[in-house]
Design a protein around this motif. Structure first.
Motif, PDB file in Angstrom:
ATOM      1  N   GLY A   8      43.267  31.276  23.523  1.00  0.00           N
ATOM      2  CA  GLY A   8      42.493  31.250  24.759  1.00  0.00           C
ATOM      3  C   GLY A   8      42.294  32.663  25.275  1.00  0.00           C
ATOM      4  N   VAL A   9      41.396  32.784  26.246  1.00  0.00           N
ATOM      5  CA  VAL A   9      41.079  34.097  26.823  1.00  0.00           C
ATOM      6  C   VAL A   9      41.004  33.977  28.344  1.00  0.00           C
ATOM      7  CG1 VAL A   9      39.157  35.707  27.167  1.00  0.00           C
ATOM      8  CG2 VAL A   9      39.907  35.159  24.866  1.00  0.00           C
ATOM      9  N   ILE A  10      41.612  34.936  29.018  1.00  0.00           N
ATOM     10  CA  ILE A  10      41.511  35.065  30.471  1.00  0.00           C
ATOM     11  C   ILE A  10      40.943  36.457  30.747  1.00  0.00           C
ATOM     12  CG2 ILE A  10      42.780  35.190  32.661  1.00  0.00           C
ATOM     13  CD1 ILE A  10      42.678  32.425  31.527  1.00  0.00           C
ATOM     14  N   VAL A  11      39.885  36.531  31.578  1.00  0.00           N
ATOM     15  CA  VAL A  11      39.202  37.800  31.839  1.00  0.00           C
ATOM     16  C   VAL A  11      39.262  38.130  33.321  1.00  0.00           C
ATOM     17  CG1 VAL A  11      37.041  39.077  31.592  1.00  0.00           C
ATOM     18  CG2 VAL A  11      37.631  37.297  29.928  1.00  0.00           C
ATOM     19  N   ARG A  12      39.617  39.359  33.631  1.00  0.00           N
ATOM     20  CA  ARG A  12      39.613  39.817  35.020  1.00  0.00           C
ATOM     21  C   ARG A  12      38.196  39.712  35.575  1.00  0.00           C
ATOM     22  NH1 ARG A  12      42.810  43.860  37.798  1.00  0.00           N
ATOM     23  NH2 ARG A  12      41.722  44.569  39.673  1.00  0.00           N
ATOM     24  N   SER A  13      38.049  39.159  36.770  1.00  0.00           N
ATOM     25  CA  SER A  13      36.733  39.027  37.389  1.00  0.00           C
ATOM     26  C   SER A  13      36.089  40.389  37.598  1.00  0.00           C
ATOM     27  CB  SER A  13      36.841  38.294  38.734  1.00  0.00           C
ATOM     28  OG  SER A  13      37.089  36.925  38.534  1.00  0.00           O
ATOM     29  N   LEU A  14      34.775  40.429  37.382  1.00  0.00           N
ATOM     30  CA  LEU A  14      34.032  41.679  37.500  1.00  0.00           C
ATOM     31  C   LEU A  14      33.625  41.895  38.952  1.00  0.00           C
ATOM     32  CD1 LEU A  14      31.915  41.507  34.231  1.00  0.00           C
ATOM     33  CD2 LEU A  14      34.181  42.481  34.618  1.00  0.00           C
ATOM     34  N   SER A  15      34.547  42.421  39.711  1.00  0.00           N
ATOM     35  CA  SER A  15      34.348  42.691  41.128  1.00  0.00           C
ATOM     36  C   SER A  15      35.194  43.885  41.519  1.00  0.00           C
ATOM     37  CB  SER A  15      34.751  41.469  41.958  1.00  0.00           C
ATOM     38  OG  SER A  15      34.731  41.756  43.338  1.00  0.00           O
ATOM     39  N   LEU A  16      34.694  44.689  42.449  1.00  0.00           N
ATOM     40  CA  LEU A  16      35.456  45.830  42.943  1.00  0.00           C
ATOM     41  C   LEU A  16      36.376  45.451  44.099  1.00  0.00           C
ATOM     42  CD1 LEU A  16      32.533  48.366  42.728  1.00  0.00           C
ATOM     43  CD2 LEU A  16      34.731  48.666  41.577  1.00  0.00           C
ATOM     44  N   ARG A  17      36.232  44.234  44.583  1.00  0.00           N
ATOM     45  CA  ARG A  17      37.046  43.797  45.718  1.00  0.00           C
ATOM     46  C   ARG A  17      38.286  43.063  45.224  1.00  0.00           C
ATOM     47  NH1 ARG A  17      34.584  40.255  50.684  1.00  0.00           N
ATOM     48  NH2 ARG A  17      35.051  38.459  49.360  1.00  0.00           N
ATOM     49  N   LEU A  18      39.382  43.242  45.930  1.00  0.00           N
ATOM     50  CA  LEU A  18      40.623  42.532  45.607  1.00  0.00           C
ATOM     51  C   LEU A  18      40.669  41.269  46.455  1.00  0.00           C
ATOM     52  CD1 LEU A  18      43.098  42.983  43.784  1.00  0.00           C
ATOM     53  CD2 LEU A  18      44.279  43.942  45.771  1.00  0.00           C
ATOM     54  N   ASP A  19      40.428  40.108  45.820  1.00  0.00           N
ATOM     55  CA  ASP A  19      40.406  38.853  46.565  1.00  0.00           C
ATOM     56  C   ASP A  19      40.759  37.686  45.650  1.00  0.00           C
ATOM     57  OD1 ASP A  19      38.128  38.234  45.047  1.00  0.00           O
ATOM     58  OD2 ASP A  19      36.731  38.784  46.634  1.00  0.00           O
ATOM     59  N   ASP A  20      40.605  36.478  46.149  1.00  0.00           N
ATOM     60  CA  ASP A  20      40.983  35.276  45.398  1.00  0.00           C
ATOM     61  C   ASP A  20      39.783  34.520  44.825  1.00  0.00           C
ATOM     62  OD1 ASP A  20      43.822  35.338  45.567  1.00  0.00           O
ATOM     63  OD2 ASP A  20      43.692  34.743  47.677  1.00  0.00           O
ATOM     64  N   PHE A  21      38.627  35.169  44.745  1.00  0.00           N
ATOM     65  CA  PHE A  21      37.438  34.522  44.193  1.00  0.00           C
ATOM     66  C   PHE A  21      37.269  34.871  42.715  1.00  0.00           C
ATOM     67  CE2 PHE A  21      36.231  34.892  48.720  1.00  0.00           C
ATOM     68  CZ  PHE A  21      35.902  33.562  48.976  1.00  0.00           C
ATOM     69  N   PRO A  22      37.408  33.911  41.809  1.00  0.00           N
ATOM     70  CA  PRO A  22      37.086  34.189  40.410  1.00  0.00           C
ATOM     71  C   PRO A  22      35.569  34.228  40.227  1.00  0.00           C
ATOM     72  CG  PRO A  22      37.756  31.902  40.650  1.00  0.00           C
ATOM     73  CD  PRO A  22      37.927  32.533  41.997  1.00  0.00           C
TER      74      PRO A  22
END
Length: 461
Positions: A190-204
């Protein structure tokens, strides 16, 4: 003779001054109408709050087609029609679930979402040890021995030092798009990818991914994890390398279905065979309502036609608004439109796309010849009163790129991008995060550029 030459020069200066004044007045009228009598915000309100996320092939996507066509019909344009296109139908299924397990029974839930096009996990979910990498290139160095049977965690963040956030996005989007394809070849489960956002939050943040030609039975599930979740997982792995990750998702790829590009146009009075196109993509991801990506671009494109018509401008060339279907996970609408245009031998001389959100417009980027870029540069003073100053060579838009041919000018609206990736492909891409005035300024800027290209044409190579 000298007097004659002097007279010609003086006449030229006077004529240029008259033309400049005429253009200034036209742009002022366009901006005034957009800011005081605009329709874009109301259209976006309906798309976002009455229809919602418009994933290709969904009921919501079809409702958006019907709604936008009806609105274009109401504008009294010369022609409005639907262009058929087959689109992929991927469904998310029940909400995804995931947790980090540091020891048996000790777990912490983290927010994830399936990547668009991913396969599902086994019915009971998937749990395995994790190997963290900063990019696809690290997989080769680790090799099958250290990857087989594990979940690969791609944790390369967007570069915060880059002012151009689209450049930062481009620098790490490969791990989302091709991470599962590459990891599967080393035995990952399986693969888990860090969300492509500059903000640190809980939205995937979701987004498209591809398995290439990988056989179906070798495909592994792929999900995005929120930036906060990624930070937690990374820190936990450093403290306890034996940490396990569990996730469950029920997504599925179905057969292609019928959909449409929505098209409206004002026929040119002098050169009706020369087409100036303005557009955005009508589909969106399903987590939010697609207000910024790309409901904003669609309603702005519709508004260009309305603004030109309501300010009394009769274009020399045909001006066409196209709301493309399936930019997010296939680009079928853009490719089909270009194919039909070529078959019909249509002459597109200019195309402008808005697909960077409904934020404050800063200018435009152009994919064109140096001669046309210089011509555009002469118009900068017309946009200066509206604080629009960015006119540079660069990317235009995914949907209009298939139209590219020699001598044509492609352009992209460039709003301020600093907040765009806070919302991109996430559940917080919603109407409440769109500022009415910023949206209207963008529509007026687009209409102004279309007006100038209609009036003065393009420079032939």
């Amino acid at each position: 003779m000298k007097k004659k030459v002097l007279a010609i020069i003086m006449w030229s200066i006077v004529w240029q001054g008259v033309a400049q004044s005429e253009d200034e007045n036209r742009l002022r009228s366009i901006f005034d109408t957009s800011l005081t009598k605009g329709k874009a915000y109301d259209w976006l309100n309906y798309l976002s709050n009455q229809i919602g996320g418009r994933l290709s092939g969904s009921v919501e996507a079809q409702l958006a087609v019907e709604y936008t066509k009806a609105q274009l019909d109401s504008l009294g344009l010369d022609r409005v029609w639907l262009q058929p296109v087959k689109v992929p139908k991927w469904v998310r299924g029940t909400p995804e679930f995931a947790f980090v397990e540091t020891s048996p029974g000790v777990t912490t839930n983290v927010p994830i979402c399936a990547l668009g096009g991913s396969v599902a996990t086994p019915l009971g979910g998937l749990k395995a040890n994790v190997v963290e990498v900063q990019g696809i290139d690290e997989l080769k160095n680790l090799g099958e021995e250290r990857i087989t049977g594990k979940i690969v965690f791609f944790n390369r963040p967007m570069d915060p030092s880059l002012i151009n956030t689209f450049q930062a996005y481009s620098g790490c989007v490969d791990q989302r798009y091709a991470g599962a394809l590459e990891a599967a070849q080393y035995g990952a489960v399986g693969v888990i990818v860090r969300s492509l956002s500059l903000r640190l939050d809980d939205f995937p943040h979701t987004g498209s991914m591809s398995y290439g030609d990988l056989p179906v039975n070798q495909r592994i599930p792929a999900a995005a994890i929120s930036t906060k979740g990624a930070q937690l997982l990374s820190t936990t792995l450093k403290l306890n390398p034996e940490t396990k990750f569990y996730f469950k998702q029920n997504c599925k790829q179905l057969e292609d279905v019928d959909s449409f590009n929505v098209i409206g146009e004002i026929t040119g009075t002098t050169y009706p065979d020369e087409v100036l196109l303005v557009g955005g993509h009508l589909d969106s991801w399903d987590l939010g309502d697609g207000a910024h990506d790309d409901g904003a671009g669609c309603v702005q494109s519709m508004e260009v036609l309305r603004l030109l018509k309501n300010t009394g401008y009769r274009p020399q060339r045909t001006i066409r608004a196209v709301l493309f279907m399936n930019e997010e996970n296939g680009l079928r609408g853009g490719n089909e439109y270009a194919k039909v245009a070529k078959t019909n031998q249509e002459k597109h001389v200019f195309a402008l796309e808005s697909d960077s959100g409904g934020f404050t417009p800063r200018g435009f980027s152009f994919d064109c010849s140096e001669a046309n870029l210089q011509k555009v540069g002469q118009w900068k003073t017309l946009f200066a009163p509206y604080l629009i100053h960015f006119f540079e060579k660069g990317y235009s838009g995914a949907d209009i790129r298939p139209l590219k041919q020699e001598g044509m000018v492609l352009a992209g609206l460039r709003p301020d991008s600093q907040r765009y990736f806070d919302h991109h492909h996430a559940a917080n891409d919603t109407f409440e995060h769109v500022n009415k005035r910023e949206l209207e300024l963008g529509a007026a800027a687009m209409a102004s550029l279309v007006y100038l290209f209609d009036k003065y044409g393009v420079v032939s190579d």
